[in-house]
Design a protein around this motif. Structure first.
Motif, PDB file in Angstrom:
ATOM      1  N   ILE A  53       0.846  -1.189   0.000  1.00  0.00           N
ATOM      2  CA  ILE A  53       0.000   0.000   0.000  1.00  0.00           C
ATOM      3  C   ILE A  53       0.879   1.235   0.000  1.00  0.00           C
ATOM      4  N   GLN A  54       0.573   2.171  -0.919  1.00  0.00           N
ATOM      5  CA  GLN A  54       1.303   3.431  -0.998  1.00  0.00           C
ATOM      6  C   GLN A  54       0.840   4.376   0.109  1.00  0.00           C
ATOM      7  N   GLN A  55       1.815   4.989   0.801  1.00  0.00           N
ATOM      8  CA  GLN A  55       1.511   5.956   1.857  1.00  0.00           C
ATOM      9  C   GLN A  55       1.965   7.343   1.425  1.00  0.00           C
ATOM     10  N   GLY A  56       1.079   8.298   1.490  1.00  0.00           N
ATOM     11  CA  GLY A  56       1.453   9.661   1.153  1.00  0.00           C
ATOM     12  C   GLY A  56       1.693   9.853  -0.330  1.00  0.00           C
ATOM     13  N   ALA A  57       2.296  10.986  -0.660  1.00  0.00           N
ATOM     14  CA  ALA A  57       2.517  11.347  -2.062  1.00  0.00           C
ATOM     15  C   ALA A  57       3.757  10.652  -2.614  1.00  0.00           C
ATOM     16  N   ILE A  58       3.753  10.408  -3.911  1.00  0.00           N
ATOM     17  CA  ILE A  58       4.951   9.935  -4.598  1.00  0.00           C
ATOM     18  C   ILE A  58       5.910  11.110  -4.744  1.00  0.00           C
ATOM     19  N   THR A  59       7.163  10.911  -4.385  1.00  0.00           N
ATOM     20  CA  THR A  59       8.184  11.946  -4.514  1.00  0.00           C
ATOM     21  C   THR A  59       9.156  11.561  -5.619  1.00  0.00           C
ATOM     22  N   TYR A  60      10.052  12.485  -5.961  1.00  0.00           N
ATOM     23  CA  TYR A  60      11.039  12.226  -7.007  1.00  0.00           C
ATOM     24  C   TYR A  60      12.440  12.308  -6.425  1.00  0.00           C
ATOM     25  N   ASP A  61      13.230  11.292  -6.712  1.00  0.00           N
ATOM     26  CA  ASP A  61      14.573  11.165  -6.158  1.00  0.00           C
ATOM     27  C   ASP A  61      15.578  11.959  -6.994  1.00  0.00           C
ATOM     28  N   ALA A  62      16.800  12.044  -6.487  1.00  0.00           N
ATOM     29  CA  ALA A  62      17.891  12.676  -7.223  1.00  0.00           C
ATOM     30  C   ALA A  62      18.157  11.927  -8.526  1.00  0.00           C
ATOM     31  N   THR A  63      18.685  12.632  -9.504  1.00  0.00           N
ATOM     32  CA  THR A  63      19.030  12.029 -10.786  1.00  0.00           C
ATOM     33  C   THR A  63      20.499  12.315 -11.101  1.00  0.00           C
ATOM     34  N   THR A  64      20.946  11.818 -12.234  1.00  0.00           N
ATOM     35  CA  THR A  64      22.305  12.092 -12.694  1.00  0.00           C
ATOM     36  C   THR A  64      22.276  12.785 -14.051  1.00  0.00           C
ATOM     37  N   VAL A  65      23.325  13.526 -14.319  1.00  0.00           N
ATOM     38  CA  VAL A  65      23.519  14.195 -15.602  1.00  0.00           C
ATOM     39  C   VAL A  65      24.899  13.801 -16.097  1.00  0.00           C
ATOM     40  N   GLN A  66      25.000  13.429 -17.374  1.00  0.00           N
ATOM     41  CA  GLN A  66      26.291  12.999 -17.913  1.00  0.00           C
ATOM     42  C   GLN A  66      26.722  13.920 -19.045  1.00  0.00           C
ATOM     43  N   ALA A  67      27.956  14.402 -18.949  1.00  0.00           N
ATOM     44  CA  ALA A  67      28.548  15.234 -19.991  1.00  0.00           C
ATOM     45  C   ALA A  67      29.698  14.468 -20.643  1.00  0.00           C
ATOM     46  N   ASP A  68      29.687  14.391 -21.973  1.00  0.00           N
ATOM     47  CA  ASP A  68      30.683  13.629 -22.727  1.00  0.00           C
ATOM     48  C   ASP A  68      31.657  14.581 -23.432  1.00  0.00           C
ATOM     49  N   PHE A  69      32.957  14.210 -23.428  1.00  0.00           N
ATOM     50  CA  PHE A  69      33.998  15.088 -23.970  1.00  0.00           C
ATOM     51  C   PHE A  69      35.018  14.293 -24.776  1.00  0.00           C
ATOM     52  N   LEU A  70      35.786  15.032 -25.575  1.00  0.00           N
ATOM     53  CA  LEU A  70      36.895  14.470 -26.331  1.00  0.00           C
ATOM     54  C   LEU A  70      38.081  15.419 -26.240  1.00  0.00           C
ATOM     55  N   ILE A  71      39.252  14.866 -25.884  1.00  0.00           N
ATOM     56  CA  ILE A  71      40.504  15.633 -25.910  1.00  0.00           C
ATOM     57  C   ILE A  71      41.265  15.244 -27.172  1.00  0.00           C
ATOM     58  N   ASN A  72      41.677  16.243 -27.946  1.00  0.00           N
ATOM     59  CA  ASN A  72      42.414  15.989 -29.186  1.00  0.00           C
ATOM     60  C   ASN A  72      43.652  16.881 -29.184  1.00  0.00           C
ATOM     61  N   ALA A  73      44.659  16.465 -28.390  1.00  0.00           N
ATOM     62  CA  ALA A  73      45.872  17.268 -28.241  1.00  0.00           C
ATOM     63  C   ALA A  73      46.821  17.056 -29.420  1.00  0.00           C
ATOM     64  N   ARG A  74      47.808  17.958 -29.518  1.00  0.00           N
ATOM     65  CA  ARG A  74      48.781  17.845 -30.610  1.00  0.00           C
ATOM     66  C   ARG A  74      49.910  16.884 -30.287  1.00  0.00           C
ATOM     67  N   ASN A  75      50.170  16.698 -28.995  1.00  0.00           N
ATOM     68  CA  ASN A  75      51.236  15.786 -28.593  1.00  0.00           C
ATOM     69  C   ASN A  75      51.024  15.392 -27.138  1.00  0.00           C
ATOM     70  N   ALA A  76      51.886  14.522 -26.627  1.00  0.00           N
ATOM     71  CA  ALA A  76      51.727  14.006 -25.266  1.00  0.00           C
ATOM     72  C   ALA A  76      51.899  15.104 -24.216  1.00  0.00           C
ATOM     73  N   TYR A  77      52.750  16.096 -24.496  1.00  0.00           N
ATOM     74  CA  TYR A  77      52.965  17.170 -23.540  1.00  0.00           C
ATOM     75  C   TYR A  77      51.693  18.018 -23.389  1.00  0.00           C
ATOM     76  N   GLU A  78      51.093  18.367 -24.535  1.00  0.00           N
ATOM     77  CA  GLU A  78      49.863  19.143 -24.486  1.00  0.00           C
ATOM     78  C   GLU A  78      48.734  18.338 -23.849  1.00  0.00           C
ATOM     79  N   LEU A  79      48.700  17.036 -24.103  1.00  0.00           N
ATOM     80  CA  LEU A  79      47.690  16.173 -23.498  1.00  0.00           C
ATOM     81  C   LEU A  79      47.782  16.206 -21.982  1.00  0.00           C
TER      82      LEU A  79
END
Length: 279
Positions: A53-79
């Protein structure tokens, strides 16, 4: 790796100016993925009865956000230098504000989690950063009373029908407040932000949301130089708490239109300020 049709990620750390991350030869933002809503049920299992049996109101939990990236350096030093800058960028003890160029008027306030990088080539790596969005919602970049002041605050998808005129500043005793959020704005039940500022002259001022059947009453007199503020569930006269002089009523906003009336007040000037909330 060539990357086209890049989006822009805007990051704002607490107390710092907002910065933009877009495509360049070194570091590219690829995508921002918002987590799906997480409804949370409060149930119990009674003895001798099937199911729960459900008691009280349904609430909403925390979520996640994902950000995707790419590194394209010129050499290992810059990387190596770029990796250090990235670790500094996504390390924060305080909440960060994120938004993307796809939905620039919607923001999330979140905390970055640990992440690792995957090597793609000699000086190229990809990585994703997961953020905890504790509120579980995205919200408008500014509050309701500022939403139409600048073009950058408004975008398609805010649930504001085009056939209506909207205002969150009123100078009458009968008006409508439109809540375009995906949920009701509930300062009492969910601790949502809602600030109502009232000025004018009168005695025994009564603010009524006839849509939700909620009433707030200030029992004393209000002069032209004073401001009555309902900050969530806490009332103030100017900067002084005045809950003892009220009926302890609370005001919320249902989804969509909310019809309000005000009695006991002449020359009313009323502002509703709240962020719009979205899944």
């Amino acid at each position: 790796m060539q990357v086209s049709n890049m989006q822009t990620l805007y990051i704002k750390k607490q107390g710092e100016p907002e910065i933009a991350i877009t495509a360049n030869h070194q570091f590219a933002f690829l995508n921002l993925v918002n987590g799906t809503p997480k409804p949370k049920m409060n149930t119990y299992t009674p003895t001798g009865i099937d199911g729960q049996i459900q008691q009280g109101a349904i609430t909403y939990d925390a979520t996640t956000v994902q950000a995707d990236f790419l590194i394209n350096a010129r050499n290992a030093y810059e990387l190596d230098l770029l990796e250090h800058k990235i670790y500094d960028l996504f390390s924060s003890r305080a909440v960060m504000r994120l938004r993307s160029s796809v939905s620039p008027a919607l923001v999330v306030y979140c905390y970055p989690q640990p992440f690792t990088m995957t090597r793609v080539d000699y000086a190229e790596k990809s990585f994703s950063v997961t953020f905890n969005n504790l509120s579980g919602f995205r919200q408008s970049i500014v509050n309701s009373d500022e939403i139409f002041k600048f073009n950058g605050n408004y975008q398609i998808g805010l649930n504001l029908p085009r056939d209506k005129d909207y205002s969150y500043h009123f100078k009458s005793n009968d008006f409508n407040v439109y809540n375009p959020s995906d949920v009701d704005i509930q300062p009492l039940e969910q601790r949502h932000d809602l600030v109502i500022k009232i000025t004018g002259t009168g005695n025994n001022v009564v603010l009524t949301n006839t849509t939700s059947n909620e009433i707030f009453t200030y029992k004393k007199g209000l002069t032209e130089s004073q401001t009555l503020t309902i900050n969530g569930i806490n009332p103030f006269l100017d900067d002084t708490s005045c809950g003892i002089d009220t009926d302890h009523g609370t005001i919320s906003l249902v989804k969509g239109n909310n019809h309000f009336t005000v009695s006991g007040l002449d020359n009313p000037d009323i502002t509703f300020s709240f962020p719009f909330l979205y899944f």
